[in-house]
Motif scaffolding. Sequence first.
Motif, PDB file in Angstrom:
ATOM      1  N   PRO A 476       0.789  -1.230   0.000  1.00  0.00           N
ATOM      2  CA  PRO A 476       0.000   0.000   0.000  1.00  0.00           C
ATOM      3  C   PRO A 476       0.826   1.287   0.000  1.00  0.00           C
ATOM      4  CG  PRO A 476      -0.790  -1.544   1.667  1.00  0.00           C
ATOM      5  CD  PRO A 476       0.518  -2.075   1.178  1.00  0.00           C
ATOM      6  N   VAL A 477       1.980   1.306   0.694  1.00  0.00           N
ATOM      7  CA  VAL A 477       2.724   2.559   0.882  1.00  0.00           C
ATOM      8  C   VAL A 477       4.065   2.539   0.161  1.00  0.00           C
ATOM      9  CG1 VAL A 477       3.751   4.126   2.585  1.00  0.00           C
ATOM     10  CG2 VAL A 477       1.570   3.003   3.083  1.00  0.00           C
ATOM     11  N   VAL A 478       4.803   1.449   0.281  1.00  0.00           N
ATOM     12  CA  VAL A 478       6.090   1.339  -0.407  1.00  0.00           C
ATOM     13  C   VAL A 478       6.073   0.103  -1.303  1.00  0.00           C
ATOM     14  CG1 VAL A 478       7.318   2.487   1.474  1.00  0.00           C
ATOM     15  CG2 VAL A 478       7.228  -0.016   1.421  1.00  0.00           C
ATOM     16  N   ASP A 479       6.950   0.110  -2.318  1.00  0.00           N
ATOM     17  CA  ASP A 479       7.037  -1.062  -3.178  1.00  0.00           C
ATOM     18  C   ASP A 479       7.983  -2.089  -2.568  1.00  0.00           C
ATOM     19  OD1 ASP A 479       9.666  -0.285  -3.764  1.00  0.00           O
ATOM     20  OD2 ASP A 479       9.184   0.442  -5.777  1.00  0.00           O
ATOM     21  N   ASN A 480       8.248  -3.151  -3.287  1.00  0.00           N
ATOM     22  CA  ASN A 480       9.053  -4.230  -2.728  1.00  0.00           C
ATOM     23  C   ASN A 480      10.525  -3.859  -2.587  1.00  0.00           C
ATOM     24  OD1 ASN A 480       6.721  -5.748  -2.648  1.00  0.00           O
ATOM     25  ND2 ASN A 480       7.133  -6.792  -4.589  1.00  0.00           N
TER      26      ASN A 480
END
Length: 524
Positions: A476-480
């Motif tokens: 939801p907020v940061v990517d992998n």
Amino acid sequence: MQDARDAQHRSHDYIVVGAGSAGCVLAARLSEDPGVRVLLVEAGPPDDAAEIHVPAAFAKLFRTKYDWDYTSEPEPGLGGRRCFLPRGKTFGGSSSMNAMIYIRGNRRDYDAWSAAGAKGWSWDEVFPYFLRAEDHHGGASDWHAAGGPLTVSRGRSRHPLMTAYVEAAQEAGHPFTPDFNGPEQDGFGYYDLTQRNGLRCSTADAYLRPALARPNLTVLSGAQCTRLLFSGERAAGVEAEHHGELVELRAEREVVLSAGAYNSPQLLMLSGIGIAAELEALDIAPRADLPVGENLQDHPHLPLIHLTDTESLMTAMTPENLALLEAEGRGPLTSNAGEAGGFVRTLAGLDAPDVQIHALPVMFHEEGLGAPAAHAFHHGAVLLDATARGKVSLRSALPSAKPRIVHNYLSTEEDRAAAVRALRVLLDIADRPALRAHRRSDFLAPRSDSDRDLLDFARRELHTLYHPAGTCAMGPVVDNELRVHGVRGLRVADASVMPTLVRGNTNAPTIMIAEKAADLLRGV
């Protein structure tokens, strides 16, 4: 150490916000490259208090200048009671005021992250980062590594009450487990600790202090970041308050937030990254509409305390024991308090433990703020996969205002049922012969073992085990790769990026996240 005005006029490649469990790791790893300039910004003072380094004294740091000293909003599931939420505010962060328990979690936790979309974060992919950090007392093996920065030791205090506790757990039918970070997590035994020669080994000790001599690493303490600075869509640095002055600190490559599950979302929201409608209500112009601060998770702790005629750690702080600790690194003051414990499954059919136990040879009460009043032992049950989700939000647009924090402890039927089952596990162990020999009477216990009395007790006495996570979650907020969606040059690397909590204490997983984040930043 650096003066803020000097730091303001210097060029930095990376700015790391927060010299805590993750930030110290990142600053040390990034500055290994002499061609990279790193600025580490910490709101608190250096870790110079004696209580930080004396393992048994960590609770004395609560509500001091080394603690952010947060309090929850009235908790709906606890009858409106507010909970004390300490967090480390010094070099090492909460690794400088925790119980030093080294637990990685269960491999199923990380495989669940990967299955839910966090590619690159399965157990097989994160395990090498645990090993890279570790210098294990048993040396290298299939499950451990030697030579890493973080010393992982057996506890040097083996209190008789804790020996009795582990025996009582086996009398209750639980197996003995020699290594909770080995092939099997279930069972009871003694925790491995982040200690070196009987003293605390925080990430400041393990990572930051050896790196301080590097000319490409600048550390600024006593500087609270107030907002992120941007150049177009790119994060270009941070604004910080240092000795009453606002300074602007610039990053040529990236800014990394390692301020923890409460403070990382707070700084994002102050900078316009959060739920747009909530930011607009505080006259903060939204920059990226993301569910920052949602998905707050924690491990709720349910304590029982029994009085004893056996001498506890209450009387351990003597000049003789302090001298023994300082000269030889041994004695009762090496105790982390939570010396023993275990992992159990309270329902048939579970594929992993749902409850963790911590046992202490001392009275630990009033959320850790009460001084021991008598010789006693404590054991608490932690809900490892609590279903409740809380939230961190802004109280105002002023950076000096503490954030609003609500965990929603015991707000779901699943968690209330788990609390009742967990307390029954504690009562069963306490009633076994090995502990009956030490248990004089009860200091803190339910009125009966009825469901109603157990739940009433849980609502009255539950408190945090200091494991907040999830507020800047992957997905939801940061990517992998931990990059904040919709913003360039900005990442988050701390416990807030966990999609779900791991089964166990969170310091080792947070260090793992930072080790992996360093490789992501370096493009490895």
